[in-house]
Motif scaffolding. Sequence first.
Motif, PDB file in Angstrom:
ATOM      1  N   HIS A 187      37.872  33.428  16.995  1.00  0.00           N
ATOM      2  CA  HIS A 187      37.896  31.967  16.967  1.00  0.00           C
ATOM      3  C   HIS A 187      37.112  31.437  15.777  1.00  0.00           C
ATOM      4  O   HIS A 187      37.518  30.455  15.143  1.00  0.00           O
ATOM      5  N   PHE A 188      36.004  32.081  15.470  1.00  0.00           N
ATOM      6  CA  PHE A 188      35.176  31.648  14.351  1.00  0.00           C
ATOM      7  C   PHE A 188      35.972  31.669  13.057  1.00  0.00           C
ATOM      8  O   PHE A 188      35.972  30.706  12.291  1.00  0.00           O
ATOM      9  N   VAL A 189      36.676  32.746  12.814  1.00  0.00           N
ATOM     10  CA  VAL A 189      37.457  32.883  11.582  1.00  0.00           C
ATOM     11  C   VAL A 189      38.631  31.911  11.581  1.00  0.00           C
ATOM     12  O   VAL A 189      38.895  31.224  10.591  1.00  0.00           O
ATOM     13  N   LYS A 190      39.326  31.815  12.709  1.00  0.00           N
ATOM     14  CA  LYS A 190      40.520  30.966  12.774  1.00  0.00           C
ATOM     15  C   LYS A 190      40.185  29.481  12.656  1.00  0.00           C
ATOM     16  O   LYS A 190      41.019  28.707  12.182  1.00  0.00           O
ATOM     17  N   LEU A 191      39.010  29.073  13.067  1.00  0.00           N
ATOM     18  CA  LEU A 191      38.639  27.672  12.913  1.00  0.00           C
ATOM     19  C   LEU A 191      38.580  27.263  11.446  1.00  0.00           C
ATOM     20  O   LEU A 191      38.735  26.083  11.116  1.00  0.00           O
TER      21      LEU A 191
END
Length: 204
Positions: free
Chosen positions: A4-8
């Motif tokens: 989620h961190f990367v995709k945000l």
Amino acid sequence: MTAHFVKLFTHPNFAWTEIREEEEHHPRHYLGHLLLLSLIPAVCLFIGTTLVGWGLAENETVKLSQASALQLSGLLYLTILAGVVIMGLFIRWMSRTFDARPTANQCIGFVAYTATPFFVAGVTGLYPERWLAVTLLGLASIYSTFLLYTGLPTFMRVRKEEGLLFSTCTWGVGLLVLVTMLVLMILIWFNVLTPEYMRPPVTS
């Protein structure tokens, strides 16, 4: 959390859809994200204020004692967590005006993910210079605003028209909460914890 961190930052629209689904099936799934990333500004501030320091005058570097820096870092960490929770409860309260019916946990989780750029910008604590802090926090503010406006309609499952108004109200309340929490933190820091500064010895 890492996905989620990367995709945000790379695919925010897909990230919000996945986050919403996970929060529906696993309440408090956001806790790992919030508790870990909130450490970034706290830990970086401790390192920066004890090992690097900051300049108050020309050729003078001021640092904090380790005990004082630990108090400041702990206070910052608690302030971040409290601010996220308070903001989430405000969103839950405001949602009654719209068609959304999120739970308090979902609202707190939404704030935790929306604030991700601010957590990352906490690395400025490693080098406490005003220009660097203003630059990175300004960029974090811009991207957090983008995440708010793009993510709220998806996360809250409201129409785009409602989402725009809801996001604007959230942005305004968020600014108020941010300023209030920072002012309270500073007042506690100066009046209750009494910071201990470490100045270099004066040479003749």
